[in-house]
Structures are given as structure tokens and as C-alpha cells.
Design a protein around this motif. Structure first.
Motif, PDB file in Angstrom:
ATOM      1  N   LYS A 106     -11.056   6.337  11.815  1.00 32.88           N
ATOM      2  CA  LYS A 106     -10.088   6.669  12.849  1.00 32.88           C
ATOM      3  C   LYS A 106      -8.724   6.009  12.581  1.00 32.88           C
ATOM      4  CE  LYS A 106      -9.951   6.439  17.780  1.00 32.88           C
ATOM      5  NZ  LYS A 106     -10.481   5.571  18.836  1.00 32.88           N
ATOM      6  N   TYR A 107      -8.779   4.847  11.974  1.00 32.89           N
ATOM      7  CA  TYR A 107      -7.547   4.075  11.787  1.00 32.89           C
ATOM      8  C   TYR A 107      -7.060   4.122  10.344  1.00 32.89           C
ATOM      9  CZ  TYR A 107      -8.680   2.301  16.377  1.00 32.89           C
ATOM     10  OH  TYR A 107      -8.961   2.203  17.705  1.00 32.89           O
ATOM     11  N   ILE A 108      -7.328   5.218   9.676  1.00 34.20           N
ATOM     12  CA  ILE A 108      -7.004   5.289   8.246  1.00 34.20           C
ATOM     13  C   ILE A 108      -5.505   5.098   7.999  1.00 34.20           C
ATOM     14  CG2 ILE A 108      -6.709   7.812   8.058  1.00 34.20           C
ATOM     15  CD1 ILE A 108      -8.729   5.628   5.640  1.00 34.20           C
ATOM     16  N   VAL A 109      -4.672   5.484   8.964  1.00 34.22           N
ATOM     17  CA  VAL A 109      -3.222   5.312   8.803  1.00 34.22           C
ATOM     18  C   VAL A 109      -2.872   3.821   8.702  1.00 34.22           C
ATOM     19  CG1 VAL A 109      -0.967   5.730   9.842  1.00 34.22           C
ATOM     20  CG2 VAL A 109      -2.725   7.453  10.007  1.00 34.22           C
ATOM     21  N   PHE A 110      -3.527   3.017   9.544  1.00 38.67           N
ATOM     22  CA  PHE A 110      -3.245   1.577   9.506  1.00 38.67           C
ATOM     23  C   PHE A 110      -3.792   0.948   8.240  1.00 38.67           C
ATOM     24  CE2 PHE A 110      -2.984   2.604  13.992  1.00 38.67           C
ATOM     25  CZ  PHE A 110      -1.728   2.113  14.250  1.00 38.67           C
ATOM     26  N   VAL A 111      -4.977   1.405   7.838  1.00 42.09           N
ATOM     27  CA  VAL A 111      -5.540   0.924   6.576  1.00 42.09           C
ATOM     28  C   VAL A 111      -4.530   1.167   5.463  1.00 42.09           C
ATOM     29  CG1 VAL A 111      -7.398   1.265   4.915  1.00 42.09           C
ATOM     30  CG2 VAL A 111      -7.913   1.315   7.349  1.00 42.09           C
ATOM     31  N   SER A 112      -3.942   2.368   5.476  1.00 41.68           N
ATOM     32  CA  SER A 112      -2.980   2.734   4.444  1.00 41.68           C
ATOM     33  C   SER A 112      -1.710   1.881   4.524  1.00 41.68           C
ATOM     34  CB  SER A 112      -2.654   4.215   4.593  1.00 41.68           C
ATOM     35  OG  SER A 112      -1.567   4.552   3.779  1.00 41.68           O
ATOM     36  N   ILE A 113      -1.216   1.648   5.738  1.00 37.72           N
ATOM     37  CA  ILE A 113       0.006   0.847   5.898  1.00 37.72           C
ATOM     38  C   ILE A 113      -0.199  -0.558   5.348  1.00 37.72           C
ATOM     39  CG2 ILE A 113       1.529  -0.262   7.587  1.00 37.72           C
ATOM     40  CD1 ILE A 113       1.205   2.175   9.360  1.00 37.72           C
ATOM     41  N   PHE A 114      -1.312  -1.189   5.762  1.00 40.87           N
ATOM     42  CA  PHE A 114      -1.535  -2.559   5.301  1.00 40.87           C
ATOM     43  C   PHE A 114      -1.829  -2.598   3.808  1.00 40.87           C
ATOM     44  CE2 PHE A 114      -2.101  -3.084   9.862  1.00 40.87           C
ATOM     45  CZ  PHE A 114      -1.269  -4.158  10.061  1.00 40.87           C
ATOM     46  N   GLY A 115      -2.436  -1.530   3.309  1.00 42.76           N
ATOM     47  CA  GLY A 115      -2.640  -1.436   1.869  1.00 42.76           C
ATOM     48  C   GLY A 115      -1.316  -1.386   1.128  1.00 42.76           C
ATOM     49  N   ALA A 116      -0.390  -0.576   1.642  1.00 42.97           N
ATOM     50  CA  ALA A 116       0.928  -0.456   1.005  1.00 42.97           C
ATOM     51  C   ALA A 116       1.664  -1.790   1.044  1.00 42.97           C
ATOM     52  CB  ALA A 116       1.751   0.627   1.700  1.00 42.97           C
ATOM     53  N   LEU A 117       1.568  -2.478   2.175  1.00 42.21           N
ATOM     54  CA  LEU A 117       2.213  -3.790   2.292  1.00 42.21           C
ATOM     55  C   LEU A 117       1.625  -4.767   1.267  1.00 42.21           C
ATOM     56  CD1 LEU A 117       2.472  -4.181   6.160  1.00 42.21           C
ATOM     57  CD2 LEU A 117       4.363  -4.162   4.545  1.00 42.21           C
ATOM     58  N   ALA A 118       0.289  -4.768   1.159  1.00 40.97           N
ATOM     59  CA  ALA A 118      -0.368  -5.660   0.204  1.00 40.97           C
ATOM     60  C   ALA A 118       0.041  -5.313  -1.224  1.00 40.97           C
ATOM     61  CB  ALA A 118      -1.879  -5.561   0.358  1.00 40.97           C
ATOM     62  N   HIS A 119       0.163  -4.017  -1.487  1.00 37.77           N
ATOM     63  CA  HIS A 119       0.566  -3.552  -2.811  1.00 37.77           C
ATOM     64  C   HIS A 119       1.945  -4.106  -3.175  1.00 37.77           C
ATOM     65  CE1 HIS A 119       2.156  -0.710  -5.802  1.00 37.77           C
ATOM     66  NE2 HIS A 119       0.893  -0.586  -6.179  1.00 37.77           N
ATOM     67  N   ASN A 120       2.893  -3.977  -2.251  1.00 37.63           N
ATOM     68  CA  ASN A 120       4.242  -4.451  -2.520  1.00 37.63           C
ATOM     69  C   ASN A 120       4.283  -5.962  -2.656  1.00 37.63           C
ATOM     70  OD1 ASN A 120       5.076  -1.886  -2.491  1.00 37.63           O
ATOM     71  ND2 ASN A 120       6.123  -1.956  -0.523  1.00 37.63           N
ATOM     72  N   LEU A 121       3.464  -6.650  -1.861  1.00 38.68           N
ATOM     73  CA  LEU A 121       3.388  -8.111  -1.950  1.00 38.68           C
ATOM     74  C   LEU A 121       2.883  -8.536  -3.335  1.00 38.68           C
ATOM     75  CD1 LEU A 121       4.098  -9.899   0.463  1.00 38.68           C
ATOM     76  CD2 LEU A 121       1.652 -10.333   0.746  1.00 38.68           C
ATOM     77  N   GLY A 122       1.852  -7.838  -3.802  1.00 41.14           N
ATOM     78  CA  GLY A 122       1.290  -8.143  -5.117  1.00 41.14           C
ATOM     79  C   GLY A 122       2.316  -7.936  -6.217  1.00 41.14           C
ATOM     80  N   GLN A 123       3.126  -6.884  -6.072  1.00 47.05           N
ATOM     81  CA  GLN A 123       4.121  -6.606  -7.103  1.00 47.05           C
ATOM     82  C   GLN A 123       5.229  -7.657  -7.109  1.00 47.05           C
ATOM     83  OE1 GLN A 123       5.081  -2.315  -6.996  1.00 47.05           O
ATOM     84  NE2 GLN A 123       3.649  -2.398  -8.687  1.00 47.05           N
ATOM     85  N   ILE A 124       5.623  -8.115  -5.921  1.00 46.19           N
ATOM     86  CA  ILE A 124       6.635  -9.170  -5.875  1.00 46.19           C
ATOM     87  C   ILE A 124       6.086 -10.441  -6.513  1.00 46.19           C
ATOM     88  CG2 ILE A 124       7.947 -10.696  -4.353  1.00 46.19           C
ATOM     89  CD1 ILE A 124       8.370  -8.428  -2.496  1.00 46.19           C
ATOM     90  N   ALA A 125       4.809 -10.728  -6.222  1.00 48.76           N
ATOM     91  CA  ALA A 125       4.188 -11.916  -6.810  1.00 48.76           C
ATOM     92  C   ALA A 125       4.242 -11.850  -8.331  1.00 48.76           C
ATOM     93  CB  ALA A 125       2.743 -12.046  -6.328  1.00 48.76           C
ATOM     94  N   ILE A 126       3.943 -10.666  -8.897  1.00 49.36           N
ATOM     95  CA  ILE A 126       3.995 -10.525 -10.351  1.00 49.36           C
ATOM     96  C   ILE A 126       5.438 -10.615 -10.853  1.00 49.36           C
ATOM     97  CG2 ILE A 126       3.616  -8.907 -12.252  1.00 49.36           C
ATOM     98  CD1 ILE A 126       1.104 -10.252 -11.443  1.00 49.36           C
ATOM     99  N   ALA A 127       6.375 -10.038 -10.084  1.00 54.73           N
ATOM    100  CA  ALA A 127       7.786 -10.109 -10.488  1.00 54.73           C
ATOM    101  C   ALA A 127       8.246 -11.569 -10.551  1.00 54.73           C
ATOM    102  CB  ALA A 127       8.658  -9.320  -9.514  1.00 54.73           C
ATOM    103  N   ILE A 128       7.820 -12.374  -9.582  1.00 55.59           N
ATOM    104  CA  ILE A 128       8.177 -13.790  -9.587  1.00 55.59           C
ATOM    105  C   ILE A 128       7.526 -14.478 -10.785  1.00 55.59           C
ATOM    106  CG2 ILE A 128       7.862 -15.988  -8.379  1.00 55.59           C
ATOM    107  CD1 ILE A 128       8.099 -14.422  -5.764  1.00 55.59           C
ATOM    108  N   PHE A 129       6.279 -14.117 -11.044  1.00 60.17           N
ATOM    109  CA  PHE A 129       5.532 -14.700 -12.156  1.00 60.17           C
ATOM    110  C   PHE A 129       6.167 -14.332 -13.496  1.00 60.17           C
ATOM    111  CE2 PHE A 129       2.074 -14.095 -15.279  1.00 60.17           C
ATOM    112  CZ  PHE A 129       1.665 -15.410 -15.397  1.00 60.17           C
ATOM    113  N   VAL A 130       6.578 -13.077 -13.640  1.00 60.98           N
ATOM    114  CA  VAL A 130       7.116 -12.599 -14.917  1.00 60.98           C
ATOM    115  C   VAL A 130       8.532 -13.124 -15.155  1.00 60.98           C
ATOM    116  CG1 VAL A 130       7.926 -10.533 -16.131  1.00 60.98           C
ATOM    117  CG2 VAL A 130       5.662 -10.561 -15.122  1.00 60.98           C
ATOM    118  N   THR A 131       9.395 -12.998 -14.142  1.00 58.27           N
ATOM    119  CA  THR A 131      10.787 -13.406 -14.354  1.00 58.27           C
ATOM    120  C   THR A 131      10.988 -14.901 -14.128  1.00 58.27           C
ATOM    121  OG1 THR A 131      11.381 -12.996 -12.052  1.00 58.27           O
ATOM    122  CG2 THR A 131      11.630 -11.160 -13.562  1.00 58.27           C
TER     123      THR A 131
END
Lengths: 138, 179
Positions: free
Chosen positions: B112-137
Motif C-alpha cells: 500500500k505504501y510503495i510510494v513511500f518505500v520508493s521515496i526513502f529508497g531514492a533518498l538513500a540512493h542519493n545519500l550513498g552516492q554523496i558518501a562515495i563522492a566524498i570518499f573518492v574526491t
């Protein structure tokens, strides 16, 4: 679905999403505000490669310059940097997505320009009274 | 006496294997097609993430383990095709963090709440990418992208979540997961 729901679960979720959205918008506002405040101050573009500052360029209104920075190793490639009208940007690069070029010319400290494939970052620093402290970003 | 082949628990389920392969292909196709679209904003990391629809879809129809398998295969194959090993690191960090959050939230909340699952997934995805960007640069100032990426994550996550939601509503489960 996003509609007025009676149950607590969806209310909590909508609240969480709104709070995150608000916090992000606030952070963005503060960032942009802080960047626009220092508009008149002297600016220095600092170019980082692999996390090391490799070049500092004062962004003066009259200067125009174009130069290329090569990167080697597993992130080999080039970025052509352009300075004009107190702004700095990447005018050409051989990275796959060319997002660094699309980010345009910047003159504010709000966002650094980054070419992640080449591990190259251009960051604007406001040149204040205590530049040694300003340089401590690590 | 040897056990009958179809009773062997270690026997590969061919039907499931094929279905997962088909879903991997679908995800890969969506991913490749999306990479041809012009970037939504001139900032690294802002994209719709349409192939996440497949992950959401599989979470709704099968075990989280199968969804993870499809996600990992998609990420690996996509970076092989694109020929960029740098992007593999970003995709893996974003994808795995996104998956962990989505699997947990889906387990807690359900279809029923698949939209929220998706939103928090997208947020986590972007967080993970920033973490890698900080790690790489090696520059903590990459965090400057966080507010924009959070806002874009909520918007794109809502979009992909709605896609999955309406897909679920209109596609009969027998077609989606005929096992």
C-alpha cells in the motif's frame, strides 16, 4: 496513495517526507543566502585533484584565462578550465557524461563544480581576513 | 536410491531463473534508455532512476533476495556496457543502500505504501552516492549537493513509486509473476 488518510502510518510517513523536504529546502536556502552574501567579497577558485588543492586562482573581474588540467592514472583525461568575468567553469572535458561542462560557470560558493570521473573539483572560497583558516577544508 | 530430480531442493528452478533474467533485461533496457535522456539538472546524481521500478515491482511480487539479485546483475551489466568502472562504485553504493532501505520499509509497510518505500529508497540512493563522492574526491564539501539531492530524491522517488503503484494496479499478478 497520497490522499488524506485516516491511519497513523501514512500520516507519519507524509510528515517524515515533508520534514525532510523542508529541511532540505531550508539548507538550500541558507546555502544560497550565504553564497549571495559574499557576492562583493574577493573570491578565490581552488582546484582540487584527488582531494589535494593543486591551484588557487583569484577571481578578479577583469581576468580571462583558459588552461587545461590533465589527470593521469585510472582517472586519466583532461578538463579545460575557463575563467571570465569573475567566473570559473569547465569549458571542455573528455569525461563520459560532461556534467562538469554542463554545470556552467560559477562565481558563488554554493556549489562546487565537480568532474567526478576525473576526481577534479573546483570550489569557490571567499577571501576573508584569515585565509590560512579558510583553507582548512579537510 | 537417488531422490527424484524435481524434489531436490538444490535443483535450479528454471522458470524462476528465466523470469529473473527477463526482469534483469527489462531493468537494463530501462536503465540504458534512461541514460540517453538529457540530464534533468546539471548536477551529478539527479536522475529519475526509472529502473528502480523493476526493483519495487520485484519486491512486491517475490522475495527480497530475488529483487537484490536482479538489481546487482543490472548494476554490474550496466557498468560493463557503459565501460566505466568509476560509475560502478557509485551505482553499487547507491543501489545497495537504496535496496536495504526499500527492503526494510517494504517489509514494514507493504504494497500500500510503495510510494513511500520508493521515496526513502531514492533518498538513500542519493545519500550513498554523496558518501562515495566524498570518499573518492576526499572533499567533505561534496555535502553541498545534499539539499538538492534530497529534494530531487523525494520528487523522483515519488514518480517511480507512482509508476510501480499504478503498474501493480493495472497488471494482473499472474502476468507479472507467473510462478
Amino acid at each position: 496513495m497520497i490522499k488524506p488518510c485516516k491511519d497513523k502510518k501514512s500520516l507519519c510517513l507524509i510528515a517524515t517526507v515533508l520534514v525532510i523536504l523542508l529541511l532540505a529546502a531550508a539548507a538550500l536556502g541558507i546555502q544560497l543566502h550565504r553564497a549571495s552574501q559574499g557576492e562583493t567579497a574577493a573570491k578565490t577558485a581552488v582546484i582540487y585533484q584527488d582531494g589535494e588543492p593543486i591551484r588557487r586562482i583569484p577571481l578578479l573581474p577583469g581576468t580571462t584565462d583558459t588552461f587545461t588540467i590533465e589527470s593521469s592514472g585510472d582517472n586519466a583525461g583532461f578538463n579545460t578550465l575557463q575563467i571570465a568575468d569573475g567566473k570559473i567553469g569547465i569549458s571542455d572535458a573528455d569525461c563520459p557524461d560532461k556534467l562538469c561542462v554542463k554545470m556552467g560557470m560559477i562565481s558563488s560558493a554554493a556549489y562546487p563544480i565537480s568532474c567526478l570521473p576525473h576526481k577534479l573539483v573546483i570550489q569557490i572560497e571567499d577571501t576573508k581576513e584569515e585565509p590560512p583558516v579558510d583553507a582548512l577544508t579537510q | 536410491m537417488t531422490p527424484l530430480p524435481n524434489k531436490d531442493p538444490k535443483k535450479v528452478n528454471i522458470k524462476k531463473l528465466t523470469l529473473l533474467a527477463v526482469y534483469t533485461t527489462i531493468a537494463l533496457t530501462i536503465f540504458t534508455a534512461e541514460s540517453f535522456l538529457p540530464p534533468l539538472a546539471p548536477l551529478p546524481g539527479i536522475k529519475l532512476g526509472l529502473s528502480n521500478i523493476v526493483t519495487l515491482w520485484l519486491l512486491m511480487h517475490t522475495k527480497a533476495r530475488d529483487a537484490l539479485l536482479v538489481l546487482l546483475m543490472r548494476i554490474l551489466l550496466a557498468s560493463f556496457f557503459a565501460g566505466q568502472m568509476v560509475s560502478l562504485l557509485y551505482s553499487l553504493a547507491g543501489g545497495l543502500l537504496c535496496f536495504a532501505v526499500m527492503a526494510l520499509l517494504f517489509w514494514l509497510l507493504g504494497d500500500k505504501y510503495i510510494v513511500f518505500v520508493s521515496i526513502f529508497g531514492a533518498l538513500a540512493h542519493n545519500l550513498g552516492q554523496i558518501a562515495i563522492a566524498i570518499f573518492v574526491t576526499e572533499l567533505p564539501s561534496m555535502l553541498a549537493y545534499l539539499p538538492v539531492l534530497a529534494i530531487s530524491g523525494i520528487l523522483t522517488g515519488t514518480f517511480t513509486g507512482l509508476c510501480a503503484f499504478y503498474l501493480k494496479r493495472h497488471l494482473p499478478p499472474k502476468t507479472a509473476w507467473p510462478l
